[in-house]
Design an enzyme around this catalytic site. Structure first.
Site, PDB file in Angstrom:
ATOM      1  N   ASN A 106       0.788  -6.769  -2.319  1.00  0.00           N
ATOM      2  CA  ASN A 106      -0.347  -6.606  -3.230  1.00  0.00           C
ATOM      3  C   ASN A 106      -0.695  -5.121  -3.316  1.00  0.00           C
ATOM      4  O   ASN A 106      -0.357  -4.345  -2.424  1.00  0.00           O
ATOM      5  CB  ASN A 106      -1.561  -7.395  -2.705  1.00  0.00           C
ATOM      6  N   HIS A 108      -4.099  -2.544  -3.942  1.00  0.00           N
ATOM      7  CA  HIS A 108      -5.562  -2.567  -3.921  1.00  0.00           C
ATOM      8  C   HIS A 108      -6.082  -1.160  -4.218  1.00  0.00           C
ATOM      9  O   HIS A 108      -5.587  -0.189  -3.643  1.00  0.00           O
ATOM     10  CB  HIS A 108      -6.049  -3.036  -2.548  1.00  0.00           C
ATOM     11  N   GLN A 172      -1.917   6.672  -9.705  1.00  0.00           N
ATOM     12  CA  GLN A 172      -1.185   6.622  -8.436  1.00  0.00           C
ATOM     13  C   GLN A 172      -0.650   5.221  -8.171  1.00  0.00           C
ATOM     14  O   GLN A 172       0.443   5.066  -7.618  1.00  0.00           O
ATOM     15  CB  GLN A 172      -2.089   7.077  -7.277  1.00  0.00           C
ATOM     16  N   GLU A 173      -1.414   4.198  -8.538  1.00  0.00           N
ATOM     17  CA  GLU A 173      -0.941   2.822  -8.346  1.00  0.00           C
ATOM     18  C   GLU A 173       0.421   2.630  -8.997  1.00  0.00           C
ATOM     19  O   GLU A 173       1.317   2.000  -8.433  1.00  0.00           O
ATOM     20  CB  GLU A 173      -1.933   1.819  -8.967  1.00  0.00           C
TER      21      GLU A 173
END
Lengths: 218, 218
Positions: A106, A108, A172-173
């Site tokens: 995942n 976050h 950045q994700e």
């Protein structure tokens, strides 16, 4: 080459980044299926545009465990090895986690373990942290508590809003989620206790950031 | 020019950094007194070497509030405006905080609100965070929960020990504690709710760090 199943509930901007990185040859993976619990979301459009099989599996009327059993079957049908949550707004149960042990990841939008949960951009601003970031982690039975694979950090500014901070983090994700998948594909991830070691990766530079910016550097 | 009182319990490496930055003209402050609750600690030697008045005020046999009342008197005697905790291993009570409202600051070797408390280097390594850091904050009645003035962030490596991580963080502590005092001296710190805004400071660069280092940057 690792077979991915990507679970979505919304627009799927992280899905798009992963698709783009695969198509550009930067990630040795293959998205076997995109599954949404919500019909008509834009993530399904994205899959279609790129010729990726997709399914809607609605959760209505099902217990969490029953729903996860359906997910497990759909993922196994496609030979999925690594399950990628990309804005999937459902709590995962042990039914899925036991079928894919240390194979559900995942992302976050915070520097875990700080700021788990939802709507964390405004929460981070209101707390007054000077740095925020994002975290890719293996999913465990807690909320955003699993072993951390990779993190990115960015400054928070005095004039930030939830939207500007979200945009800075999202950039950045889009990099680190693909990077995490690639590290998995290369067999580099070694879980020791709650740590994830990255075998054979170069060290990050011995650098630092200070915010507000320090003039005093000694 | 701001009058400081520095409270210590040990070797005082942060005290030394502040002294050095004051002597080099980088911090417009004046250490009026160094107070230790423990006799014979090296921080007292440091004060002596630099001609700074110091006192030992032992805590034995005193209730926390009684002890803090003694501190308040000693600090006020010297005209102290800003109270700087530098490895002071005592829990502060409202007696001190009310006498110096938003004028007691502390430094903590973690990216608060993550990892409050003591011995946090090994805790951070064991959790497996990819970034650590340090935080200067106004002290409130909680443990490491006060409004954040400045933070620094550094990478954590797979081969770190508590000692190597401590050393990497400490290097940043020595800069940001002096920087926080200088921002206070310049009247830049504006507390809004739980946030501390830094009026008139330049923005930190719109930069980022990723750990493990990403090869995928799109």
């Amino acid at each position: 080459m690792v077979n991915l199943g990507v679970l979505v509930s919304g627009s799927g901007s992280n899905l798009q980044a992963i698709i783009d990185n695969i198509e550009a040859g930067r990630v040795d993976a293959n998205i076997k299926i995109v599954i949404s619990n919500v019909p008509d979301v834009y993530a399904l459009e994205r899959a279609k545009k790129h010729g990726i099989p997709s399914r809607v599996i609605p959760h209505r009327g099902l217990k969490r465990e029953e729903y996860d059993q359906k997910l497990v079957e759909a993922l196994r049908d496609q030979g999925v090895e690594l399950v990628v949550l990309a804005g999937f707004m459902r709590i995962i149960t042990p039914v899925l986690l036991r079928a894919f042990p240390l194979r559900v990841i995942n992302i976050h939008p915070a520097l875990l373990p700080a700021f788990p949960g939802t709507h964390v951009w405004q929460t981070q601003i209101d707390y007054g942290v000077k740095f925020a970031g994002c975290t890719v982690h293996f999913v465990d039975e807690g909320t955003d508590t699993g072993p951390i694979i990779i993190q990115a950090v960015v400054p928070v500014y005095d004039d930030d809003t939830a939207d500007t901070l979200n945009a800075r983090i999202l950039k950045q994700e889009h990099k680190i989620y693909s990077q995490a998948i690639q590290m998995y594909a290369e067999g580099r991830l070694e879980v020791q206790g709650h740590r994830v070691l990255a075998k054979g990766m170069p060290k990050a530079p011995d650098s630092f950031m200070i915010n507000p910016p320090a003039k005093i550097l000694e």
